[in-house]
Structure formats: C-alpha cells, structure tokens
Design an enzyme around this catalytic site. Sequence first.
Site, PDB file in Angstrom:
ATOM      1  N   CYS A 187      -0.302  -0.007   0.944  1.00 22.78           N
ATOM      2  CA  CYS A 187       0.387  -0.199  -0.325  1.00 22.78           C
ATOM      3  C   CYS A 187       1.423  -1.302  -0.257  1.00 22.78           C
ATOM      4  O   CYS A 187       1.656  -1.914   0.779  1.00 22.78           O
ATOM      5  CB  CYS A 187       1.051   1.096  -0.779  1.00 22.78           C
ATOM      6  SG  CYS A 187       1.938   1.967   0.510  1.00 22.78           S
ATOM      7  N   ASN A 233       5.565   2.333   2.238  1.00 18.56           N
ATOM      8  CA  ASN A 233       4.378   1.651   2.751  1.00 18.56           C
ATOM      9  C   ASN A 233       4.266   1.972   4.229  1.00 18.56           C
ATOM     10  O   ASN A 233       5.200   1.717   4.992  1.00 18.56           O
ATOM     11  CB  ASN A 233       4.511   0.132   2.556  1.00 18.56           C
ATOM     12  CG  ASN A 233       3.374  -0.634   3.221  1.00 18.56           C
ATOM     13  OD1 ASN A 233       2.274  -0.131   3.356  1.00 18.56           O
ATOM     14  ND2 ASN A 233       3.648  -1.865   3.628  1.00 18.56           N
ATOM     15  N   TYR A 255      -5.051 -11.119   7.329  1.00 21.61           N
ATOM     16  CA  TYR A 255      -5.738 -10.743   6.088  1.00 21.61           C
ATOM     17  C   TYR A 255      -4.860 -10.172   4.988  1.00 21.61           C
ATOM     18  O   TYR A 255      -4.947 -10.594   3.841  1.00 21.61           O
ATOM     19  CB  TYR A 255      -6.847  -9.737   6.415  1.00 21.61           C
ATOM     20  CG  TYR A 255      -7.512  -9.138   5.199  1.00 21.61           C
ATOM     21  CD1 TYR A 255      -8.341  -9.909   4.389  1.00 21.61           C
ATOM     22  CD2 TYR A 255      -7.297  -7.815   4.845  1.00 21.61           C
ATOM     23  CE1 TYR A 255      -8.943  -9.369   3.259  1.00 21.61           C
ATOM     24  CE2 TYR A 255      -7.898  -7.267   3.717  1.00 21.61           C
ATOM     25  CZ  TYR A 255      -8.720  -8.045   2.936  1.00 21.61           C
ATOM     26  OH  TYR A 255      -9.298  -7.522   1.821  1.00 21.61           O
TER      27      TYR A 255
END
Length: 496
Positions: free
Chosen positions: A37, A142, A284
């Site tokens: 998240c 997160n 990524y």
Amino acid sequence: MTFCKNKCADCKSVCKMNEELLNREDDFEGDIIHDECGVFGAYDFDGHDVSSTIYYGLFALQHRGQESAGIAVGDTNGPKGVKCYKDMGLVNEVFNHENLSKLCGDIGVGHVRYSTAGSSVRENAQPLVINYVKGTLGMAHNGNLLNAVELREELSYTGAIFQTTIDSEVIAYLIARERLYAPTVELSVRNAMRRIKGAYSLVVMSPKKLIGARDPFGFKPLCIGKRDNTYFLSSETCALDTVGAEFVRDVEPGEVVTITPEGIFSDKSLCQEKHARCIFEYIYFARPDSKIDGMGVYESRIIAGKILAQTHPVEADLVVGVPESGNPAALGYSIESGIPYGNAFIKNNYVGRTFIKPKQGERESSVKVKLNVLKEAVAGKRVVMIDDSIVRGTTSARIVSLLKAAGAKEVHVRISSPAFLHPCYFGTDIPSEDQLIASGHSVEEICKMIGADSLGYLDVTRLSEMIGGKTDICDACFTGNYPIEPPKIDIRGEMG
C-alpha cells in the site's frame, strides 16, 4: 547463447513446460509482484481543508495499491472526532466531489491498499479510526508485521475486539493502549514500535498532531514535504510533486516525527545502525520520478540496465522495455551497449494496473489486453527485451511469444533484478519457493520454458550499485539472508 525450440529430445520436457506456461491463463495474477500500500498525510496550519489535497496525493500513489482507498480527516480547531470515508476501488472510483466535500478538516491521513493476503473487503480498507478514552486516532500503515498473530491473540485475551483481519489494526490498538500511560501520543507510537516486529511506515493523526514513523530497518519508505504552511508525510516524493510541495527530507529508519504548528520534533531513540531498505522499491514498486533515501528511482533503473549490458551482452538490433518499469533499464542497456533503444509495446492505459487486484478470475486475455506489439518495430530484428522480474514465468512466456508472433527474429530476455529464490515476509507478496520458477530450475531451463533465445539476470553481487553503492538493503528474496529471523511457519495468510 541460443536454445533450440522443440528440435531435440533433451528439450522436449522443458518445451512442454513452455507450452503449459503459455496456456496457464490462471497464473497471470501470481506472476506479478505486488506491494502492499501507500500512505499520505497532511496538516494545514492555516486551517484549510486538506481532503482534496490528500485525494491528489493518493492519486499519485495509486501504483502502490488499487484494491481500496480511504481518507480520514479531523478539525484541530473544531469539535473532536474524525470523519472517514473509504471503499473498494481506485481513488477516482471511491471519491467524488460530494463525499470529499463532507470531509472537512485541516489534518488528515489517506491510504491506498493492496492485500498480500486476507480478505479483500471494505472492512479491511484504511485508514483505521480508533475512538478511545483519550480521544480519536486515525492511522494508515504500509508494511507487514511478523508477530501480528501473537499480538492479536494477546490483545484479544485482554478485551480487544477486532473489526478487521489486518495487522494494521493490531498496531492501532497498541498505540491506543500505550496512550493510556504515555504522556503524549508520539511516545505511545514509539512504545508500540518497541513491541511490533517487521516492516512498517505509519502515518498517525491525533486531534492536534500528525505523526510519521518508520521501522528501525527502514524496509518501507516515508518522507516529509512542505507547501506554504502545510506539511505532508508520504510514501514517495512523487506525491509531494503532485500537490506542489517541496521535499524536506526522508524519515529515518526507526525515527518518529511529530508535526505540530510549533515545528517538527524528532525522536530517534529507536534508530539503529543496521538498515534493510527494500531493494524492490527501486527495481519496480516506486514511481520512476520518485526519490527514496536520496537515490532517484529512474537513475537506479538506468544503472541496472547498464549492469545487464556489461554482464550479459548480446548481438542484437533493438533494445525494448516491458512497460513501465522495464523502460528505464532498457534505456540503460542501450546506452551501455550501443544497441538502439526503441518502443515495441503499446500499453492500453485505460486498463490500469488491474493485475495488482488480488482476484483469481477474468484474466483470460490479461497480457494481450494490456500490451500489443508494434510489428513494424520488431519484424526481422534481434530484440533484447528488458523486464523487471520473473516470478512464475507465465507473463514472460506470453510476451516473448507475442514478440515472435510479430516477426522478431530473436528475443533475448534480460531481467533487471536477480532471480527470485525465497519468499518475502515484509509486505511484498513474493510467493513461497515452490511457486518461484527460479527456485526449481536453472537459468538455461527457464530460458527454454519462456521461449527466449537467451536469458540473463542482474548479478546479485552488483545490486548495491543501483543505489550508489549503499549496502544497507534487504535482498532476502534473492539470497535468503533475512535481516529479521523469518517465522518458522508461513504466517502471511493469517492476516493481510
């Protein structure tokens, strides 16, 4: 090196696997790595509403989670209490002018979510709002806790009633309980951090304070921004750019920062020398226009491509990247090798990154819907295709197949990360070893299975070069060297 395709007995079993990969439509979701998240917080000292600003901040962090979105706000000069709205879907699907206009307040937190496990339901959406004897807390998280199951059981036996199945609620309860004894909310955050183990970046809103915290290893990013008299906390700097804020600094691993009209106060009592920043943020997860801990994500991907060209050269006519994270690495490969860089894929931007949603159906044409090959760009050419990772091999096999169907003479696959060999327990849903293609197959076998003419991974010993030579990274998914001892059993399905 070129490998045969269905031309010799030795390759028949592997080539059969290539055919199975191409036909295994139900594995596309499992072939993509997901982050958990993104978090965003704002505090306007001039008393203006912050909900619309948080909305745009979350919009910039949409790549970190597309399952649910939420915003919670409070009014530091008005009645106590927190207004919160959250639901399943993308940021622009969850929010509209009507529900945003009801979120009036000068302090708030926001969240976008992808669940690595557990139920994908509205109850698990964040931010979480806790009403307790000392007031109200809003929190966005997160990461992933290693000891959430034990803590949840302990809290339950002392009267806690949980409304969700996420580990974030464990953190919120711990903060609320610590606040009963701590003189300030920031001390209760710090005391709660002493009890939790794992990866986390937190944004916490109390009635008059905005607090940010990062785990002592620094697994997940968190930074501070400023626009006029408004301060921000964000998972990435790209969200600060979106709302017109200037970057102030990164929150340090183990640090608790408290933002009030009197200034920014820092508690570094939990900071430690050993850090383990997630390297996959650079490979990524993060947007290429973000900077994390002083290193630009775009620059790090360029460097990865250059390393690949040095370690895995090949004679070719064109270098292409698989959108989006493969593009900078492809450019780096082109710069280093001298092979022209080009665009071979047209991405359907209206599909969105639907692969982040953890659903198991309706994926029959996922790759073809998302990507189409420019035949005139690749026909008759030897192509170097750069992608960020291979998980199960399904997606790579399909993209190689698309390039060859479009007339590519050869397809040489280069991966801007090392081979995935081990699961992640820190908020990235890298699956168990039996689901990782590299765990049970050699590079040569994987090359044949995905139908490529050659295959090369980034050398794990050169990972640190991506971020300016820093070695304080977590590379456990590649090496098995976990900075925190992993659980003896896989607890990732217990709480998501």
